[in-house]
Design a protein around this motif. Structure first.
Motif, PDB file in Angstrom:
ATOM      1  N   GLN A 124       0.824  -1.207   0.000  1.00  0.00           N
ATOM      2  CA  GLN A 124       0.000   0.000   0.000  1.00  0.00           C
ATOM      3  C   GLN A 124       0.860   1.260   0.000  1.00  0.00           C
ATOM      4  N   LYS A 168      -5.403  -9.587  -0.914  1.00  0.00           N
ATOM      5  CA  LYS A 168      -5.291  -8.148  -0.671  1.00  0.00           C
ATOM      6  C   LYS A 168      -4.165  -7.536  -1.498  1.00  0.00           C
ATOM      7  N   ILE A 172      -4.552  -4.689  -4.393  1.00  0.00           N
ATOM      8  CA  ILE A 172      -3.805  -3.426  -4.394  1.00  0.00           C
ATOM      9  C   ILE A 172      -3.089  -3.240  -5.727  1.00  0.00           C
TER      10      ILE A 172
END
Length: 234
Positions: A124, A168, A172
């Motif tokens: 992230q 996840k 992203i």
């Protein structure tokens, strides 16, 4: 360092001055050595701390290799009491968990999603730093391939990352490639070979399965503990 290993083993197995943290595991794991790094795993008793400090000092006098106390830390579990006194007995500062070593957080929760939060946070942070760079589609693909996917595969070589964490990270990456908008091509299609007209990204969930099989094969067929130790116990 072989003499140091003998000193630790003598204190742990014969004189019982040091009680290994994983004393019920066969073989007993009292310490790990990698390059010039040393990790000692023991029960945090005052007797054990004093014994380890004595071993360090004796080994330093005999070998000339001195412990760098400024760079050394001692870490305790949350259930341990009198942490400051025990750290003082060892002669090093008390550190706080979690801590990273060689890029991995030292934790027992790798099999759970919260144990791999740092990998998701890494992806992230990288994406947020790249958003304002004005990158082309090809540039975004290469950053995902070389940085985020590369670090994820580095993790997968050593630990089994939960499926939810992989999902996840892939999410992203996909959002970054399409700049947070509608995904013109699905992630599975982006992971198809270049020969078929795609961009050839590696599907991380497939890499996860492959590395799990690889680690299992090494454990069963090869390696010091796979062939002679833990495999027999299991």
């Amino acid at each position: 360092m072989e003499y140091f290993t003998c000193m630790i083993d003598t204190a742990a197995v014969h004189s019982k001055r040091i009680v290994p943290l994983f004393r019920l595991v066969s073989p007993v794991v009292s310490h790990l050595i990698y390059a010039d790094d040393l990790l000692v795993l023991l029960q945090p008793s005052m007797r054990g701390m004093t014994a380890l400090s004595d071993i360090m000092e004796k080994f330093g006098r005999l070998s000339g290799l001195q412990l760098n106390r400024k760079k050394s830390r001692v870490y305790f579990s949350s259930r341990c009491t009198l942490k400051e006194e025990r750290a003082f007995a060892l002669g090093v500062e008390k550190g706080e968990l979690p801590v990273k070593y060689l890029g991995f957080p030292l934790t027992v929760n790798y099999a759970r999603e919260q144990g791999c939060h740092s990998l998701v946070d890494f992806a992230q942070r990288r994406v947020e730093g790249w958003q304002a760079a004005g990158l082309s589609f090809g540039g975004r693909i290469e950053l995902v391939r070389s940085v985020i996917a590369g670090i994820t595969m580095f993790w997968l070589q050593s630990i089994q990352i939960p499926t939810a964490t992989i999902q996840k990270v892939e999410s992203i990456c996909a959002d970054f490639i399409w700049r947070g908008g509608m995904h013109a091509i699905s992630w599975d299609q982006l992971c198809r070979p270049r020969e078929g007209g795609s961009v050839g990204l590696r599907p991380l969930h497939a890499v996860r399965k492959a590395t799990c099989v690889k680690m299992a094969w090494r454990f069963i067929k090869g390696g010091r503990y796979g062939r002679n130790g833990w495999r027999t116990d299991i």
